[in-house]
Design a protein around this motif. Sequence first.
Motif, PDB file in Angstrom:
ATOM      1  N   LEU A 135      35.222   4.821  29.416  1.00  0.00           N
ATOM      2  CA  LEU A 135      35.694   4.164  28.205  1.00  0.00           C
ATOM      3  C   LEU A 135      35.988   2.697  28.524  1.00  0.00           C
ATOM      4  O   LEU A 135      36.676   2.391  29.508  1.00  0.00           O
ATOM      5  CB  LEU A 135      36.954   4.835  27.674  1.00  0.00           C
ATOM      6  N   LEU A 136      35.469   1.825  27.683  1.00  0.00           N
ATOM      7  CA  LEU A 136      35.724   0.400  27.786  1.00  0.00           C
ATOM      8  C   LEU A 136      36.558  -0.013  26.579  1.00  0.00           C
ATOM      9  O   LEU A 136      36.240   0.373  25.453  1.00  0.00           O
ATOM     10  CB  LEU A 136      34.414  -0.383  27.798  1.00  0.00           C
ATOM     11  N   ALA A 137      37.610  -0.763  26.802  1.00  0.00           N
ATOM     12  CA  ALA A 137      38.453  -1.222  25.695  1.00  0.00           C
ATOM     13  C   ALA A 137      38.602  -2.732  25.774  1.00  0.00           C
ATOM     14  O   ALA A 137      39.111  -3.266  26.767  1.00  0.00           O
ATOM     15  CB  ALA A 137      39.815  -0.546  25.743  1.00  0.00           C
ATOM     16  N   THR A 138      38.151  -3.416  24.742  1.00  0.00           N
ATOM     17  CA  THR A 138      38.228  -4.875  24.731  1.00  0.00           C
ATOM     18  C   THR A 138      39.675  -5.321  24.492  1.00  0.00           C
ATOM     19  O   THR A 138      40.483  -4.593  23.929  1.00  0.00           O
ATOM     20  CB  THR A 138      37.325  -5.472  23.645  1.00  0.00           C
ATOM     21  N   VAL A 139      39.956  -6.526  24.924  1.00  0.00           N
ATOM     22  CA  VAL A 139      41.285  -7.109  24.766  1.00  0.00           C
ATOM     23  C   VAL A 139      41.171  -8.315  23.842  1.00  0.00           C
ATOM     24  O   VAL A 139      40.333  -9.200  24.062  1.00  0.00           O
ATOM     25  CB  VAL A 139      41.863  -7.539  26.129  1.00  0.00           C
ATOM     26  N   LEU A 140      41.990  -8.344  22.816  1.00  0.00           N
ATOM     27  CA  LEU A 140      41.947  -9.437  21.846  1.00  0.00           C
ATOM     28  C   LEU A 140      42.412 -10.750  22.473  1.00  0.00           C
ATOM     29  O   LEU A 140      43.437 -10.802  23.137  1.00  0.00           O
ATOM     30  CB  LEU A 140      42.845  -9.101  20.649  1.00  0.00           C
ATOM     31  N   SER A 141      41.629 -11.793  22.238  1.00  0.00           N
ATOM     32  CA  SER A 141      42.004 -13.133  22.678  1.00  0.00           C
ATOM     33  C   SER A 141      42.156 -13.998  21.431  1.00  0.00           C
ATOM     34  O   SER A 141      41.160 -14.497  20.885  1.00  0.00           O
ATOM     35  CB  SER A 141      40.929 -13.735  23.601  1.00  0.00           C
ATOM     36  N   PRO A 142      43.380 -14.173  20.925  1.00  0.00           N
ATOM     37  CA  PRO A 142      43.596 -14.939  19.687  1.00  0.00           C
ATOM     38  C   PRO A 142      43.075 -16.365  19.758  1.00  0.00           C
ATOM     39  O   PRO A 142      42.810 -16.985  18.734  1.00  0.00           O
ATOM     40  CB  PRO A 142      45.126 -14.922  19.528  1.00  0.00           C
ATOM     41  N   ALA A 143      42.919 -16.890  20.970  1.00  0.00           N
ATOM     42  CA  ALA A 143      42.462 -18.273  21.117  1.00  0.00           C
ATOM     43  C   ALA A 143      40.991 -18.437  20.752  1.00  0.00           C
ATOM     44  O   ALA A 143      40.549 -19.538  20.414  1.00  0.00           O
ATOM     45  CB  ALA A 143      42.696 -18.741  22.554  1.00  0.00           C
ATOM     46  N   LEU A 144      40.220 -17.348  20.831  1.00  0.00           N
ATOM     47  CA  LEU A 144      38.792 -17.449  20.519  1.00  0.00           C
ATOM     48  C   LEU A 144      38.593 -17.523  19.010  1.00  0.00           C
ATOM     49  O   LEU A 144      39.173 -16.734  18.264  1.00  0.00           O
ATOM     50  CB  LEU A 144      38.036 -16.253  21.087  1.00  0.00           C
ATOM     51  N   PRO A 145      37.746 -18.440  18.530  1.00  0.00           N
ATOM     52  CA  PRO A 145      37.522 -18.575  17.081  1.00  0.00           C
ATOM     53  C   PRO A 145      36.731 -17.400  16.521  1.00  0.00           C
ATOM     54  O   PRO A 145      35.942 -16.775  17.222  1.00  0.00           O
ATOM     55  CB  PRO A 145      36.723 -19.881  16.973  1.00  0.00           C
ATOM     56  N   VAL A 146      36.992 -17.100  15.251  1.00  0.00           N
ATOM     57  CA  VAL A 146      36.275 -16.043  14.544  1.00  0.00           C
ATOM     58  C   VAL A 146      35.419 -16.697  13.463  1.00  0.00           C
ATOM     59  O   VAL A 146      35.853 -17.660  12.822  1.00  0.00           O
ATOM     60  CB  VAL A 146      37.257 -15.042  13.902  1.00  0.00           C
ATOM     61  N   ALA A 147      34.205 -16.205  13.259  1.00  0.00           N
ATOM     62  CA  ALA A 147      33.309 -16.777  12.252  1.00  0.00           C
ATOM     63  C   ALA A 147      34.000 -16.816  10.888  1.00  0.00           C
ATOM     64  O   ALA A 147      34.708 -15.880  10.510  1.00  0.00           O
ATOM     65  CB  ALA A 147      32.034 -15.954  12.172  1.00  0.00           C
ATOM     66  N   LEU A 148      33.805 -17.920  10.167  1.00  0.00           N
ATOM     67  CA  LEU A 148      34.470 -18.108   8.881  1.00  0.00           C
ATOM     68  C   LEU A 148      34.101 -17.029   7.864  1.00  0.00           C
ATOM     69  O   LEU A 148      34.867 -16.740   6.948  1.00  0.00           O
ATOM     70  CB  LEU A 148      34.114 -19.493   8.324  1.00  0.00           C
ATOM     71  N   LYS A 149      32.918 -16.415   8.017  1.00  0.00           N
ATOM     72  CA  LYS A 149      32.494 -15.381   7.070  1.00  0.00           C
ATOM     73  C   LYS A 149      33.364 -14.133   7.173  1.00  0.00           C
ATOM     74  O   LYS A 149      33.364 -13.302   6.263  1.00  0.00           O
ATOM     75  CB  LYS A 149      31.026 -15.013   7.311  1.00  0.00           C
TER      76      LYS A 149
END
Length: 202
Positions: A135-149
């Motif tokens: 199992l792989l679980a990603t970790v949220l990085s709030p600093a990374l931008p998210v596409a405006l859409k």
Amino acid sequence: MTPPPLIRIGVMGSHSTGKTLLMRRIEMELRGRGIPVARTGKLGRRAALVPLPKMRHHTVASTMWVIATGIADEIAAAARLEEGPVQVVLADRACWDALAYFRAAQEWRRQPAPRAKREAPHRLASAHGHTYDLLLATVLSPALPVALKHDYDARYRTLVDHHTHDLLREENIRYVRVTSDPASQELAIEHALQLCTTEAPV
């Protein structure tokens, strides 16, 4: 000759944290080594077409649908024979993922479902969730931008991230944390390749 055991690899984590890209990279690496692999995915899009509540509006019913459909997809993927027997199934959103999203939605709305109803999706996820070899679980990085859409609610994304890792710890499931650091992603891919090249002879 007895076929090699089927290997199941799942990924989970908050939205737009690189889950699908990670699974695509693992799939490409496995195919490059001649290992028959099948990848599932697009559960969120299909849930929207039913239609069912999504994201912070998740309900017991929508969660049960996502878990059950994801399990069915994994079973169907393992049965594919187009390129010979599948040796590896990559589950883009392991069944635990929907449960983490559901728990996050309840906290976001501050409206927990009755205990009896909350237990139903947990039982369903638990029945299948211990079959993953990795199992792989990603970790949220709030600093990374998210596409405006993507009109994402920042608080909900954070709650999903917290519940993802809390749930895996509660269930005492070993997993690999995958951050946005390229080195962390490469290490996760290496984990998958080592497992598959050891267990799935070419």
